[in-house]
Scaffold this motif. Structure first.
Motif: not given
Length: 480
Positions: A5-11, A16-20, A25-31, A47-51
């Motif tokens: 959330a604060d940008g200190s981690m880049l990735g 799939n726990a991240l799914e819900l 929700g402010a990511l640039d890309a999902t793989l 939908g985690r990216a590009g809110r």
């Protein structure tokens, strides 16, 4: 979560726990490593990216399985398909009983009113829960009664004069599994320490915790010493091994009754057989039925395979394991005589041996793998017959059944989408360049016979016949 959330981690690499389960929700890309199984899950992850108004990129890396490869060749199916309706079967006895107990804890159940919500079996199941002590019956007085003699009287033979309640201190829903309908579980315990490792539902335990099985727990291998289903206990010993195990068992499916039947409505044009170009088969409908079945899994051993190269190391025979039996829901296609005769001619011994049962087996695999594209389900919710023996009553059927006891409603939904599913399966087999079958077309990771005896070429011929032999619906009974 805070670092993303604060940008200190880049990735972040996650299951799939991240799914819900995490608010990111402010990511640039999902793989995405493989299609998650349903379009709703894929969109949730992407939908985690590009809110908001931000641009984003989502990349899907297809795995070597039929559903991923089908979407690679038909991307429009992913971007244009509507979301699937949720699947549920309110007549499933275990599901219904769990819902009744949870609902009665929140509000008393009215026998006359609540039939609308829980179906016609509501009263019968509630009475059984009452006998088991999970529900309590409470009498209701007449409204507006003024006579002192009848102020405390009740009418026992009128259903509207009582309610069912659940009087536990905490909601019973907390004790219900989100993953399984089964109420019984097996505890896995390490020996000789007696340390509890985990619990597993009793329905799946015989497939994973049989004697001699290698079971992975938190990255460590344990060898099962003994499974006691009556006591709900399994003992295992921590042991490093260079192999993994797969159970060997035979499944017998018997039809109990037919709830619905119809003809597979596809193209009504005649078809020319590849093996006999001059022979044209006329319109022959493929009859499809849906109903109850009994499932019986007979275990007779397991295989040891190398963790390095998957080579077979040993085959262990066992005859002391009890059969696993239950009822479920299934859909099956009994092939017309004309199609069976045509397949028999193609199956005649020649330069390349071809097997009808291997074709039926392969068709079941590809249909199961692609089911999540037409119904909101997981491919692991379904199973085919796999190995077939001469004594099996449904040996020459294409048959899919629900692995969950009693069924959860998946099969009834497939019944309405079967022609589309068969066309998709045919397209996947045709689009795979392999000759004999592989994980991207007719293999299945949970095949009970380890993908042995599959016949890809004849499976394609069979699906061509199924699609081309449409025709008018027949008023005919489908014998079990």
């Amino acid at each position: 979560e805070a670092g993303m959330a604060d940008g200190s981690m880049l990735g972040l690499v996650a299951t799939n726990a991240l799914e819900l389960g995490i608010d990111i929700g402010a990511l640039d890309a999902t793989l995405h490593i493989g299609f998650p199984g349903t379009k709703s899950s894929f969109l949730q992850q992407a939908g985690r990216a590009g809110r908001g108004t931000r641009d984003a990129l989502s990349v899907l890396i297809a795995m070597d399985c039929p559903i991923d490869q089908f979407l690679v060749n038909h991307p429009d199916k992913l971007f244009s398909r509507s979301l699937r309706l949720a699947v549920a079967d309110p007549t499933n006895r275990k599901q219904l009983q769990q819902h009744l107990v949870a609902a009665a804890w929140e509000q008393p159940l009215d026998p006359s009113r609540d039939r609308l919500y829980f179906g016609m079996k509501f009263v019968e199941e509630a009475r059984q829960l009452e006998e088991r002590g999970q529900l309590q019956r409470r009498k209701v007085k007449f409204k507006g009664e003024t006579s002192s003699n009848s102020a405390d009287s009740y009418v026992e033979n009128k259903e509207c004069m009582y309610r069912w309640v659940c009087e536990t201190e905490t909601t019973p829903a907390r004790a219900m599994s989100l993953r399984d309908v089964s109420e019984e579980s097996v505890k896995l315990v390490e020996v000789p320490s007696g340390r509890p490792l985990e619990s597993m539902d009793a329905d799946n335990a015989p497939f994973k915790l049989y004697d001699g099985a290698v079971y992975m727990h938190q990255g460590r291998s344990f060898v099962v010493q003994h499974l006691d289903l009556e006591r709900g206990l399994c003992t295992a010993k921590r042991q490093r091994v260079n192999y993994y195990t797969e159970p060997r068992h035979h499944t017998v499916v018997k039809v109990l009754g037919v709830d619905d039947k119809r003809a597979l409505m596809c193209s009504s044009s005649p078809v020319k057989l590849e093996s006999e170009p001059k022979r044209v088969m006329k319109h022959v409908p493929v009859l499809v039925a849906y109903g109850g079945v009994s499932i019986s899994h007979h275990f007779y051993g397991y295989r040891r395979l190398s963790t390095v190269d998957n080579k077979l190391l040993d085959v262990v025979q066992m005859n002391h394991l009890p059969a696993v039996e239950y009822t479920s829901r299934a859909i099956w296609m009994r092939l017309p005589k004309q199609i069976k005769d045509a397949l028999q001619r193609e199956a005649a011994p020649g330069p390349e041996w071809r097997d009808i049962c291997g074709a039926l087996h392969a068709v079941e695999h590809v249909l199961i793998s692609l089911c999540p594209l037409v119904v909101a389900c997981d491919a692991l919710d379904l199973q085919g017959q796999c190995a077939r023996r001469d004594s099996d009553p449904c040996r020459l059927y294409v048959l899919l059944y629900e692995r969950q006891k009693g069924g959860i409603g998946v099969i009834s939904q497939i019944m309405n989408r079967l022609p589309e599913l068969v066309r998709m399966g045919k397209s996947r087999i045709e689009g795979c360049p392999c000759k004999y079958g592989c994980p991207t077309c007719v293999h299945h990771p949970r095949c009970l016979s380890h993908n042995e005896g599959l016949d890809k070429a004849m499976a394609l011929s069979l699906m061509n016949m199924m699609l081309e032999h449409g025709g008018e619906a027949l008023e005919a009974n489908i014998a079990s």
